[in-house]
Design an enzyme around this catalytic site. Structure first.
Site, PDB file in Angstrom:
ATOM      1  N   HIS A  61       0.731  -1.264   0.038  1.00 45.15           N
ATOM      2  CA  HIS A  61      -0.298   0.165   0.183  1.00 45.15           C
ATOM      3  C   HIS A  61       0.660   0.660  -0.159  1.00 45.15           C
ATOM      4  O   HIS A  61       2.071   1.194   0.737  1.00 45.15           O
ATOM      5  CB  HIS A  61      -0.579  -0.181   1.156  1.00 45.15           C
ATOM      6  CG  HIS A  61      -2.124  -0.915   1.145  1.00 45.15           C
ATOM      7  ND1 HIS A  61      -3.268  -1.007   1.616  1.00 45.15           N
ATOM      8  CD2 HIS A  61      -2.043  -2.593   0.920  1.00 45.15           C
ATOM      9  CE1 HIS A  61      -4.034  -2.411   1.685  1.00 45.15           C
ATOM     10  NE2 HIS A  61      -3.156  -2.641   1.302  1.00 45.15           N
ATOM     11  N   THR A  62       0.277   2.216  -0.636  1.00 49.89           N
ATOM     12  CA  THR A  62       0.967   3.464  -0.363  1.00 49.89           C
ATOM     13  C   THR A  62       1.028   3.914   0.872  1.00 49.89           C
ATOM     14  O   THR A  62      -0.419   4.629   1.210  1.00 49.89           O
ATOM     15  CB  THR A  62       0.535   4.577  -1.398  1.00 49.89           C
ATOM     16  OG1 THR A  62       0.462   3.926  -2.907  1.00 49.89           O
ATOM     17  CG2 THR A  62       1.232   5.868  -1.367  1.00 49.89           C
ATOM     18  N   THR A  63       2.379   4.612   1.971  1.00 51.86           N
ATOM     19  CA  THR A  63       1.875   4.737   2.780  1.00 51.86           C
ATOM     20  C   THR A  63       2.980   6.242   2.884  1.00 51.86           C
ATOM     21  O   THR A  63       2.425   6.435   3.687  1.00 51.86           O
ATOM     22  CB  THR A  63       2.842   3.860   3.766  1.00 51.86           C
ATOM     23  OG1 THR A  63       4.739   3.488   3.278  1.00 51.86           O
ATOM     24  CG2 THR A  63       1.940   2.918   4.323  1.00 51.86           C
TER      25      THR A  63
END
Lengths: 284, 285
Positions: A61-63
């Site tokens: 996931h893009t964090t």
């Protein structure tokens, strides 16, 4: 046979599909697909695409954003809409990519500008290009209207936010349709609104006050361009993650034009800047 | 058409290049009762004859609203029609949710056609046995489309399908040039008159037909029972000449209905100007 769509992943979930996905893929094609819960309305099951999980890679996931763009400014004027931004892709503090087009054309009546993670913006442009290509292939005279592009992007960004895997962007959608300008913005959580002038990021704090003071809906193009230049200058002076290389995109009844990059006159010859180490030891 | 050795399944071509199962599916549409669709520059109208399986039951519904700007009339296997109706409603809802605007008709019709084509492609499936007349309005104006069980779709100025629809088509072929500029009332009357041509016996009443209209400023509206009665009356008013010219046929129809009705019908015929020979049902109610 229905071609398997590429970038419109089934993992996007409901409401985030283009026209080509509206045709259900025949079950004969998809033996290994476990459909846990198929809606009784006859729609496709809203399952995460197992193929995306199947090849052993962990789902990432893009964090955190890596290569980012800064503010995008947009104003409406009498005959259309102007969007403006610089052409920087920053890598943290480093001004790494100095020729990145952050304003892109969607179709003859709509443009999109983005700040935030630029790879996510490239993915968003791929989605929009697929939709525009579908419109072209359909060849029925219908093209995406700016309000539809805006609504679509709201749904995509909100949906990704719900999956805790956001597209880390602040988008500006500008367009001209049926004689009326359209200007809207979408944030990475899916927050969206339309207004006569919008800005993302630092532009909200630096440029919007100028726009509130000087903007009129019946401005001419020259007045609007002058106002944008003023705002861009302030953003360049005060935002550290920006460069003196800008583009302005215009949508009007004649279509879309995106200017060549240009620079603005800035003044740095202030006395206190001349010897920056003068007070290095401290004033007391 | 006759039975032959190439009509066993969906995946057998005949030497003439025909797939008979698909054509048989198109025959199923002709078994349903008549439905017509026509349009002007501003409105699209659907009209259907409803059938009742028995005297005790209600009439089978044939017109369905898909969205505020479109609806369909079905003819053939009603169950198949309901599935396609549900699919279309879902697609329209999704489109409205994603794009906040009504779905363009041509695209939805194409999607339904692609879905119908899948039924003609595999040996483990069968074609849908229902024809759809899709009437609606989008940015490019009013449209009338026909979706065929074969997976084809056609754009029409006016169309009729179902039992004895050829008579309706003939009426419309003669009149269609007047449709473009017709008012809404005239358009509905044309639709009912076309429908009347497909009636085998009996008369148009507000119970056995249903009409739907949709237009640029007008969401899809179903006209049935009371709201339809004035149009039926208007259609009947325009046909005293036709009625008087065929009193024998009219009386034969009356006798089929029953003696009392026939008596009252003849009385009204004597009145003249008030309605034609078949005006018994709406007047009585």
């Amino acid at each position: 046979m229905q071609p398997r769509p590429q970038s419109h992943s089934a993992a996007l979930g409901p409401g985030c599909t283009g026209p080509s996905l509206a045709n259900p893929t025949p079950l004969a094609f998809d033996q290994q697909r476990q459909v846990a819960q198929a809606p009784s309305c006859g729609a496709e099951a809203f399952a995460v695409d197992p193929a995306a999980l199947a090849n052993g890679q962990p789902r990432k996931h893009t964090t955190y954003p890596y290569v980012t763009g800064t503010s995008v400014l947009g104003i409406t004027y009498k005959d259309g809409v102007l969007l403006a931004s610089d052409t920087l892709g920053a890598y943290g503090s480093t001004k790494r990519y100095k020729s990145f087009d952050r304003l892109r054309k969607v179709n003859e009546s709509c443009i999109v500008g983005a700040g935030g993670e630029l790879s996510d913006f490239q993915y968003i442009m791929r989605l929009l290009e697929e939709l525009s290509d579908d419109d072209f292939c359909m060849d029925d005279g219908h093209t995406l209207k700016p309000a539809e592009v805006h609504s679509y992007l709201c749904r995509v960004l909100y949906n990704r936010r719900n999956k805790m895997d956001p597209l880390w962007n602040s988008l500006v959608v500008g367009g001209f349709h049926a004689g009326k300008p359209f200007l809207g913005t979408v944030g990475m959580q899916g927050t969206n609104y339309t207004d006569a002038h919008v800005a993302t990021g630092f532009g909200n704090h630096l440029a919007r006050p100028l726009m509130r003071e000087h903007h009129r809906p019946d401005m001419s193009e020259d007045e609007a361009t002058a106002l944008l230049h003023q705002c861009l200058k302030v953003c360049y002076y005060r935002d550290k993650n920006s460069i003196n290389k800008f583009t302005i995109a215009k949508v009007s009844a004649e279509g879309v034009t995106i200017s060549e990059p240009f620079a603005l006159e800035t003044e740095w010859r202030y006395k206190l800047f001349e010897n920056p180490a003068a007070n290095a030891a401290g004033a007391w | 058409m006759f039975r032959n050795q190439y009509d066993q399944d969906n995946t057998t071509w005949s030497p003439q290049g025909r797939i008979f199962q698909i054509e048989y599916a198109m025959e199923a549409v002709k078994q349903g009762s008549a439905a017509v669709g026509l349009k002007s520059h501003e409105y699209a109208v659907l009209a259907t004859l409803k059938r009742a399986p028995s005297e005790l039951s209600s009439y089978q519904r044939k017109v369905f609203k898909i969205d505020d700007h479109m609806g369909i009339a079905i003819s053939g296997l009603t169950a198949d029609g309901r599935i396609l109706c549900r699919y279309m409603r879902n697609e329209c809802l999704n489109h409205r949710y994603v794009y906040e605007s009504p779905m363009p008709l041509g695209r939805l019709v194409r999607q339904v056609a692609d879905k119908a084509q899948m039924g003609t492609h595999y040996s483990h499936k069968r074609p849908y046995g229902v024809g759809l007349i899709v009437a609606g309005v989008d940015e490019s104006g009013p449209h009338v489309f026909y979706n065929c069980p074969s997976g084809n779709y056609y754009d029409y100025k006016a169309f009729a399908m179902g039992a004895r629809s050829q008579a309706a088509k003939t009426y419309m072929e003669r009149q269609f040039e007047t449709f473009a500029d017709a008012s809404l009332d005239d358009l509905v009357k044309h639709a009912l008159q076309a429908l009347q041509a497909s009636l085998a016996d009996g008369e148009l009443t507000d119970k056995n037909c249903s009409v739907a209209v949709v237009g640029k400023g007008m969401p899809f509206t179903l006209l049935e029972d009371e709201s339809l009665a004035p149009y039926i009356a208007a259609v009947k008013e325009e046909e005293p000449a036709v009625a008087e010219a065929a009193p024998a046929q009219g009386e034969a129809a009356m006798e089929a209905e029953g003696g009392a009705a026939a008596g009252e019908g003849e009385q009204q015929q004597g009145d003249g100007g008030d309605g034609d020979a078949g005006g018994q049902a709406p007047m009585e109610q």
